[in-house]
Design a protein around this motif. Sequence first.
Motif, short mmCIF file in Angstrom:
data_model
loop_
_atom_site.label_atom_id
_atom_site.label_comp_id
_atom_site.label_asym_id
_atom_site.label_seq_id
_atom_site.Cartn_x
_atom_site.Cartn_y
_atom_site.Cartn_z
N ILE A 270 -22.48 -70.07 1.41
CA ILE A 270 -21.18 -70.21 0.47
C ILE A 270 -22.03 -70.53 -1.15
N CYS A 271 -21.55 -69.63 -1.84
CA CYS A 271 -21.83 -69.94 -3.36
C CYS A 271 -21.21 -71.31 -3.76
N GLN A 272 -21.87 -71.78 -4.52
CA GLN A 272 -21.36 -73.37 -5.24
C GLN A 272 -19.79 -73.16 -5.71
N ASP A 275 -15.42 -68.63 -7.63
CA ASP A 275 -15.06 -67.62 -8.22
C ASP A 275 -16.53 -66.80 -8.69
N CYS A 276 -17.38 -67.16 -8.03
CA CYS A 276 -18.83 -66.75 -8.46
C CYS A 276 -19.16 -65.24 -8.46
N LEU A 277 -19.66 -64.80 -9.49
CA LEU A 277 -19.78 -63.33 -9.69
C LEU A 277 -21.14 -62.89 -9.41
N HIS A 278 -21.96 -63.90 -8.96
CA HIS A 278 -23.39 -63.74 -8.51
C HIS A 278 -24.30 -63.22 -9.60
N ARG A 279 -23.92 -63.95 -10.71
CA ARG A 279 -24.85 -63.51 -11.87
C ARG A 279 -25.98 -64.66 -12.14
N ASN A 283 -26.78 -72.26 -7.68
CA ASN A 283 -26.59 -72.16 -6.28
C ASN A 283 -25.71 -71.14 -5.61
N CYS A 284 -26.24 -69.79 -6.25
CA CYS A 284 -25.47 -68.60 -5.70
C CYS A 284 -26.25 -68.25 -4.43
N VAL A 285 -25.62 -67.43 -3.51
CA VAL A 285 -26.39 -67.37 -2.31
C VAL A 285 -26.68 -65.77 -2.34
N VAL A 286 -25.88 -65.01 -3.45
CA VAL A 286 -26.21 -63.46 -3.34
C VAL A 286 -27.28 -63.41 -4.14
N ARG A 287 -27.27 -63.84 -5.38
CA ARG A 287 -28.52 -63.52 -6.31
C ARG A 287 -29.83 -63.73 -5.60
ZN LIG Z 1 -22.74 -66.07 -5.96
#
Ligand SMILES: [Zn+2]
Length: 370
Positions: A270-272, A275-279, A283-287
Amino acid sequence: MNYATTNQQENNTELLGTVTAVQANFYRVRLANGNLSTKESSFQYLLCTRRTRLKKIGQKVMVGDRVVIEEPDWQDARGAISQVLPRKTELQRPPVANADRILLVFAVAEPALDPWQLSRFLIEAESTNLELCLCLNKCDLITEEVRKQWQSRLKDWGYKPVLISAKQQQGIEQLFQLLQGTITIVAGPSGVGKSSLINQLIPDASLRVGEVSGKLQRGRHTTRHVELFELPGGGLLADSPGFNQPDLTCEPMQLAWYFPEARERLQQGICQFGDCLHRDEPNCVVRGDWERYEYYREFLEKAIAYQKNLQDTPDEESHTKLKVKRSGKAQYEPRLATKKYRRRSRRHKHQSLQDIYSDRSVDDLDEDFI
Ligand SMILES: [Zn+2]
Ligand SMILES: Nc1nc2c(ncn2[C@@H]2O[C@H](COP(=O)(O)OP(=O)(O)OP(=O)(O)O)[C@@H](O)[C@H]2O)c(=O)[nH]1
């Protein structure tokens, strides 16, 4: 008179069919004499109109719709659609109901396989939420080694492509098995061999051209025109002129879900920020270190720009709009400026999207657009 089919009526069961083509106010309906997976392709077709009652309640009839037919005229192969059964799926571009899958066709050479273009198409296909089958054609033009390289690279993206050669009839049997008993939409860029593949899958050309009416002939390359063709082994196939120029029109927040690599990360962590856009968010899990992350970033900017443009300039693009009256007459009327403080209805937003991205012409319009 065809007694075999009228028996269904006498038994008080409804006469059911699937709409395979729509043009103006006519619908070509394939009668259900069995189910889609039947091996006998002796289907009967009726050219149908839509009951006024359906028009009144605004019930659209789409290609792929399962419909109930009333008052069949077996002599002239005519009928009237009285009911549309609930749709399993509904696609706007191309407009097809109840499709099961998208068969995305790319070539491994001639033209060279461009990962960026492939990704654009994959995103578009993923955004439909239909099952996706990636098919790589022209495998006769590359070595076994290059084939393996692509397979391994695409596996990292989250795909298991079906490798075929329409020219040398390799891998076609595998596709037949997959497509049986389902409705599939063929998509892909120009020149990759879609027509060659469809010719392999449906060798009898007469099945591909509407026999019922001259009006229903193939070849109108508008996003509105789509037709379902019968596969000899059962199942229906649609060519999709409307799917050939993918635009990144999805919600920016949704985009990551259309990359299997990112999807997996989102399912595992889970991103912190919600509304994370993963840029650059902490603590972004996608980047991270995955091949297409850069594409994700690039497509995200496009999706954001598209949404912004949609909000800022819906009415400035055109000062007139096409209005179709109940009588069926179409005329241009001046557009009214949207007041900035007035909330636009969801229906209006939906229509703007369609207006911008459909290349329909006036004669494609029917009363569905009232
Ligand atoms: Zn993210
Ligand atoms: N070597 C090779 N050539 C192929 C194969 N399949 C198709 N082609 C060739 O690729 C070219 C394009 O094929 P089409 O079937 O017209 O491609 P398409 O995707 O329908 O193209 P559009 O009609 O422009 O959308 C033709 O010259 C075909 O002969 C294949 O498996 N191997």
